[in-house]
Design a protein around this motif. Structure first.
Motif, short mmCIF file in Angstrom:
data_model
loop_
_atom_site.label_atom_id
_atom_site.label_comp_id
_atom_site.label_asym_id
_atom_site.label_seq_id
_atom_site.Cartn_x
_atom_site.Cartn_y
_atom_site.Cartn_z
N LEU A 128 5.78 -41.53 -11.37
CA LEU A 128 6.65 -40.63 -10.59
C LEU A 128 7.46 -41.42 -9.56
O LEU A 128 8.61 -41.07 -9.28
N HIS A 129 6.85 -42.47 -8.99
CA HIS A 129 7.55 -43.33 -8.01
C HIS A 129 8.29 -42.48 -6.97
O HIS A 129 9.51 -42.58 -6.81
N PRO A 130 7.56 -41.65 -6.21
CA PRO A 130 8.23 -40.64 -5.38
C PRO A 130 8.91 -41.16 -4.11
O PRO A 130 9.69 -40.44 -3.50
N PHE A 131 8.64 -42.43 -3.72
CA PHE A 131 9.19 -42.94 -2.47
C PHE A 131 10.18 -44.09 -2.71
O PHE A 131 10.18 -44.70 -3.78
N ASN A 135 5.41 -47.45 -3.23
CA ASN A 135 4.79 -46.66 -4.29
C ASN A 135 3.54 -47.33 -4.85
O ASN A 135 2.53 -46.68 -5.10
N GLY A 136 3.61 -48.66 -5.07
CA GLY A 136 2.46 -49.36 -5.62
C GLY A 136 1.27 -49.32 -4.69
O GLY A 136 0.13 -49.07 -5.12
N ARG A 137 1.50 -49.55 -3.40
CA ARG A 137 0.40 -49.54 -2.44
C ARG A 137 -0.21 -48.15 -2.29
O ARG A 137 -1.43 -48.01 -2.18
N LEU A 138 0.63 -47.12 -2.29
CA LEU A 138 0.10 -45.76 -2.21
C LEU A 138 -0.63 -45.38 -3.49
O LEU A 138 -1.63 -44.65 -3.45
N THR A 139 -0.14 -45.88 -4.62
CA THR A 139 -0.83 -45.62 -5.89
C THR A 139 -2.24 -46.18 -5.86
O THR A 139 -3.20 -45.53 -6.26
N ARG A 140 -2.36 -47.40 -5.36
CA ARG A 140 -3.69 -48.03 -5.32
C ARG A 140 -4.58 -47.37 -4.26
O ARG A 140 -5.80 -47.32 -4.41
N THR A 141 -3.98 -46.83 -3.20
CA THR A 141 -4.75 -46.07 -2.22
C THR A 141 -5.27 -44.78 -2.84
O THR A 141 -6.43 -44.39 -2.64
N LEU A 142 -4.41 -44.13 -3.62
CA LEU A 142 -4.83 -42.91 -4.34
C LEU A 142 -5.97 -43.22 -5.30
O LEU A 142 -6.89 -42.41 -5.48
N THR A 143 -5.90 -44.38 -5.93
CA THR A 143 -6.96 -44.79 -6.85
C THR A 143 -8.27 -44.95 -6.10
O THR A 143 -9.33 -44.52 -6.58
N PRO A 187 19.41 -43.61 -8.50
CA PRO A 187 18.38 -43.93 -9.50
C PRO A 187 17.34 -44.91 -8.95
O PRO A 187 17.68 -45.84 -8.23
N MET A 188 16.08 -44.67 -9.26
CA MET A 188 14.99 -45.54 -8.83
C MET A 188 14.60 -46.42 -10.00
O MET A 188 14.04 -45.95 -10.99
N GLN A 189 14.95 -47.70 -9.90
CA GLN A 189 14.66 -48.63 -10.98
C GLN A 189 13.88 -49.84 -10.46
O GLN A 189 14.04 -50.25 -9.32
N VAL A 190 13.03 -50.38 -11.34
CA VAL A 190 12.36 -51.66 -11.08
C VAL A 190 13.09 -52.69 -11.91
O VAL A 190 13.09 -52.64 -13.14
#
Length: 378
Positions: free
Chosen positions: A210-213, A217-225, A151-154
């Motif tokens: 989705l948190h695929p990695f 995930n946060g850094r890639l999310t902001r790169t996608l943005t 499970p992927m949890q924060v």
């Protein structure tokens, strides 16, 4: 059973929002974006590249700081400078980490016309963790691959009583969910029914949910943005750094994400937060460019003013304003300290600068007299 997370909703990921509630913030962002793009047309090529370097550097450093990671700023600057073709780029401080981060953001912004694919995302993930690629035996995260089955949890708090802020969708079916996101990302770019800025906000929320990695995930999310924003502006050069504004409200960022990921598919609140944060980054960029343009105009007007090196040094400090601690002007004592001259010379220099129109007296007088830049009229 009631859905606890947004991705458990039956209609996931069919997001919707209240357009009329977002209209004021969206209008402000579009106007600010237009003004910023207009301003950038007035800067010279060398100033443009320097401003882009500063914005990219701030974006990279701030995006990592949001995750609690402090980067070597000099190393990242050197990697960016070399890739932007700036002279005097210092290669000695470059690391694999800074190279990967520079390559990542520049790929997203300079190559905004290239399609987003799973392969591109996996390559981005490898660039995010370049120094761990060869360390196969001690690899703690799957680099260049989707996350594992656990499970992927924060989570925060103590081990015995942790607080779960977010749980990502299960690993099973993640490939299909990620492909669904990518298909939407590609198709929505050409849909006039969705504003490009709202598209960037939706992409941010959807991908981070989705948190695929395993990590990043946060850094890639902001790169996608940044990719989505570059596509919306149809411009590769970046002058605003949204990650800086997110970092400024880091607590609010995590709060709105958590609240929205526990709520319905109406993501109006998230999009409003996103637009307000984007607006602050656009306004900050305009302030920076106004400062640069003001400084350029000032030196054009005074290029033949026969100023001493000490006077030029003090004026440069004042032109940099709040960055150098002189947003409230400069006193005779401060001039003496900055220029490293005697009290009598400081007084004479300030008198000359007043006579040449470089400075003006600020309200007040006597020993507390302060001086500020006398900006030439446009």
């Amino acid at each position: 059973m009631a859905a606890h997370w947004i991705w458990q909703q039956a209609e996931w990921p069919d997001f919707h929002w209240q357009a009329e509630a977002l209209a004021p913030a969206l209008r402000e962002c579009v106007q600010a974006q237009g003004r910023l793009l207009g301003m950038t047309g007035a800067v010279t090529a060398s100033i443009s590249v320097q401003n882009e370097l500063d914005a990219l550097l701030q974006n990279i450093v701030s995006s990592s700081a949001i995750e609690g990671e402090q980067l070597n700023v000099g190393s990242v600057r050197s990697s960016l400078a070399r890739r932007l073709g700036l002279e005097h780029a210092d290669d000695t401080s470059v690391t694999q980490r800074s190279e990967g981060l520079a390559k990542l953001l520049l790929d997203a912004t300079r190559h905004f016309n290239q399609p987003l694919t799973v392969e591109r995302l996996l390559e981005w993930h490898e660039w995010l963790f370049p120094d761990q690629i060869s360390d196969l035996a001690h690899r703690r995260i799957r680099i260049g691959a989707l996350r594992g089955d656990e499970p992927m949890q924060v989570v925060s708090g103590r081990l015995e009583r942790p607080t779960v802020h977010f749980e990502a969708p299960p690993r099973k079916g993640l490939e299909q969910q990620l492909q669904q996101f990518i298909d939407w990302f590609e198709a929505s770019r050409h849909q006039s029914s969705i504003d490009p800025l709202l598209r960037a906000g939706i992409a941010h929320f959807w991908f981070v949910t989705l948190h695929p990695f395993d990590d990043g995930n946060g850094r890639l999310t902001r790169t996608l943005t940044d990719l989505a924003l570059a596509q919306g502006e149809a411009q590769a050069i970046r002058f605003h750094a949204m990650s800086v504004s997110i970092l400024d409200d880091r607590v609010g960022y995590y709060r709105i994400l958590e609240n929205s990921q526990r709520a319905t598919l109406d993501i109006t609140d998230w999009l409003n937060w996103f637009l307000q944060t984007l607006l602050r980054s656009l306004q900050k960029a305009m302030t920076n460019i106004e400062s640069v343009l003001g400084k350029t105009r000032f030196w054009q007007v005074h290029r033949d003013s026969a100023l001493s090196p000490e006077q030029i040094k003090a004026l440069d400090r004042l032109l940099d304003g709040d960055e150098k601690g002189f947003e409230q002007g400069i006193s005779a004592a401060q001039y003496q300290a900055v220029a490293k001259v005697s009290k009598a010379t400081a007084t004479r220099h300030l008198t000359e600068l007043l006579e040449k129109g470089c400075l003006e007296r600020m309200p007040g007088g006597g020993r507390s007299t302060r001086y500020r830049i006398n900006y030439p009229a446009d």
